[in-house]
Design a protein around this motif. Structure first.
Motif, short mmCIF file in Angstrom:
data_model
loop_
_atom_site.label_atom_id
_atom_site.label_comp_id
_atom_site.label_asym_id
_atom_site.label_seq_id
_atom_site.Cartn_x
_atom_site.Cartn_y
_atom_site.Cartn_z
N PRO A 194 43.58 70.21 50.17
CA PRO A 194 44.99 70.36 50.53
C PRO A 194 45.71 71.30 49.56
O PRO A 194 45.46 71.30 48.35
N VAL A 195 46.63 72.09 50.12
CA VAL A 195 47.45 73.00 49.34
C VAL A 195 48.89 72.92 49.84
O VAL A 195 49.14 72.55 50.98
N GLY A 196 49.82 73.26 48.96
CA GLY A 196 51.23 73.25 49.34
C GLY A 196 52.06 73.78 48.19
O GLY A 196 51.54 74.19 47.14
N THR A 197 53.36 73.77 48.36
CA THR A 197 54.24 74.14 47.27
C THR A 197 54.19 73.05 46.20
O THR A 197 53.73 71.93 46.48
N PRO A 198 54.62 73.33 44.98
CA PRO A 198 54.60 72.28 43.95
C PRO A 198 55.33 71.01 44.39
O PRO A 198 54.89 69.89 44.10
N GLU A 199 56.46 71.17 45.11
CA GLU A 199 57.22 69.99 45.56
C GLU A 199 56.42 69.17 46.57
O GLU A 199 56.40 67.93 46.51
N VAL A 200 55.75 69.85 47.50
CA VAL A 200 54.96 69.14 48.51
C VAL A 200 53.76 68.47 47.87
O VAL A 200 53.40 67.34 48.21
N ILE A 201 53.13 69.13 46.91
CA ILE A 201 51.98 68.53 46.22
C ILE A 201 52.42 67.29 45.44
O ILE A 201 51.73 66.26 45.42
N ASP A 202 53.58 67.35 44.79
CA ASP A 202 54.09 66.18 44.08
C ASP A 202 54.33 65.02 45.05
O ASP A 202 54.03 63.86 44.73
N GLN A 203 54.86 65.31 46.24
CA GLN A 203 55.07 64.27 47.23
C GLN A 203 53.74 63.68 47.69
O GLN A 203 53.61 62.46 47.86
N ALA A 204 52.73 64.54 47.87
CA ALA A 204 51.41 64.06 48.30
C ALA A 204 50.79 63.16 47.23
O ALA A 204 50.21 62.12 47.55
#
Length: 302
Positions: free
Chosen positions: A170-180
Motif C-alpha cells: 500500500p502507498v498513499g500520502t503521509p496523512e493517508v498512511i498515518d490513518q492506515a
C-alpha cells in the motif's frame, strides 16, 4: 487495380471509434481528438447504424466494447497500424523499432527513459511506442511490432529481459498512511481503497493483498479507476490508499508525493518481461534495443 473500389467509413468515424475503445470513454476520446462529445457520439452511432449492430455497451462504466465491437476494433487497429507504418516508411531512412505495451507501462516505465533509449540507439534508428489494452497486445504484434511487454511467472522462450518483479504494497500520502497505520491498531476507521475497475490480467490487486495480510481485511474500496496512472494520481492527491506496484510507483515514491506503508513488499513471483517478437528477431536495431532495456531496468534489487 483500376477496378478496385473501397466502401469504408470516414476516417473521422474510424478515429472516433478507435479513441473511444482505447480510452474507454466518449469524453476522453473527444478531448484527445480535440472535438466535442456529441460529435464523437454521432460518429459511433452512424457506424452502428451502418453495420446494424451495437459496438459499445454504454451501460457499463467505463464504456466497453461489445463482442462485435471487439472484433471490429482488433481488425481496424491492425489496418490503421499497417497504414501508419507505410506512411512513416515513406519518410524514414533509418531502422524502425516498435515496442508494444500497455498504457501504464508506456507512461510510467518507458516514457521516463524514452530519451535515453533513443539516444543510445543512435540517430539512424526510429523508436516507436504502440500502446494497447493488455488483452489486445498480441493483436498489435501482428502489425510488425519488434518487442512486446508481457507479464508471466515462467520466462518466455523468446529472447527477453526482465523489466521488473511483481511486488506490491500500500502507498498513499503521509496523512493517508498515518490513518492506515491507526486503523491497523484499531484507533480509527481505515482510509478508502483505490482500485482498478478493469481486469488487470493476473497482476495482483487488493484481494490478493488482503488474503496475505488479514489485518487489512474488510477495508472497503472507495473509488475505481480504468487506468493505473489515474489511480496513482488520485493517491498522490490524498483520495485514498493505493496499491503500489514496485517500479511503476517508484517515480511517485522518489518524489515524495507517495510514501510506503512500513511493511514488506509482497510478491507472487510474476515478472514483467520485454521479449522479441518474430519481427524483432530479424531486426538488428530491435536486438540492440532489448539490450538497452536490460541496462535501463536492472532486475536485481537490494
Amino acid at each position: 487495380m483500376s477496378g478496385r473500389k473501397y466502401t469504408l467509413p470516414s476516417f473521422n468515424a474510424l478515429a472516433a471509434f478507435e479513441a473511444v475503445a482505447r480510452l474507454q470513454g466518449f469524453a476522453r476520446a473527444a478531448e484527445e481528438l480535440n472535438t466535442s462529445q456529441p460529435a464523437i457520439s454521432r460518429h459511433i452511432r452512424n457506424l452502428e447504424i451502418r453495420f446494424g449492430t451495437l459496438l459499445f455497451d454504454r451501460n457499463s462504466s467505463p464504456v466497453r466494447l461489445t463482442g462485435k465491437g471487439q472484433q471490429f476494433y482488433a481488425g481496424m487497429v491492425q489496418g490503421l497500424d499497417v497504414l501508419q507504418d507505410t506512411v512513416r516508411d515513406l519518410a524514414r531512412s533509418g531502422n524502425l523499432v516498435t515496442l508494444v505495451c500497455s498504457h501504464s507501462v508506456s507512461h510510467l516505465l518507458l516514457m521516463p527513459r524514452h530519451g535515453q533509449l533513443r539516444k543510445a540507439l543512435g540517430p539512424e534508428a526510429d523508436l516507436r511506442l504502440l500502446t494497447a489494452e493488455y488483452n489486445l497486445t498480441r493483436s498489435a504484434i501482428d502489425t510488425g511490432a519488434d518487442i512486446v511487454f508481457e507479464y508471466a511467472q515462467v520466462p518466455p522462450s523468446e529472447a527477453h529481459v526482465v523489466v521488473c518483479e511483481e511486488e506490491i504494497k500500500p502507498v498513499g500520502t503521509p496523512e493517508v498512511i498515518d490513518q492506515a497505520k491507526g486503523a491497523l491498531n484499531g484507533a480509527c476507521a481505515p482510509p478508502p481503497l483505490l482500485e482498478l475497475s478493469k481486469d488487470n490480467y493476473g497482476w495482483m490487486n487488493w484481494r490478493d493483498w488482503q488474503r496475505a495480510h488479514p489485518g487489512f481485511g474488510g477495508w472497503q474500496v472507495g473509488e475505481q479507476f480504468d487506468s493505473y496512472v489515474y489511480l496513482l494520481e488520485a493517491a498522490a492527491a490524498g483520495a485514498g490508499l493505493g496499491l503500489g506496484w514496485r517500479s511503476f510507483a517508484d517515480p511517485y515514491l522518489s518524489r515524495g508525493s507517495l510514501v510506503e506503508m512500513p511493511v514488506s513488499w509482497h510478491s507472487r513471483n510474476t515478472r514483467l518481461y520485454a521479449k522479441l517478437t518474430r519481427f524483432g528477431r530479424s531486426n538488428p536495431a530491435a536486438q540492440r534495443c532489448l539490450g538497452l532495456l536490460e541496462a535501463a531496468f536492472p532486475a536485481g534489487r537490494d
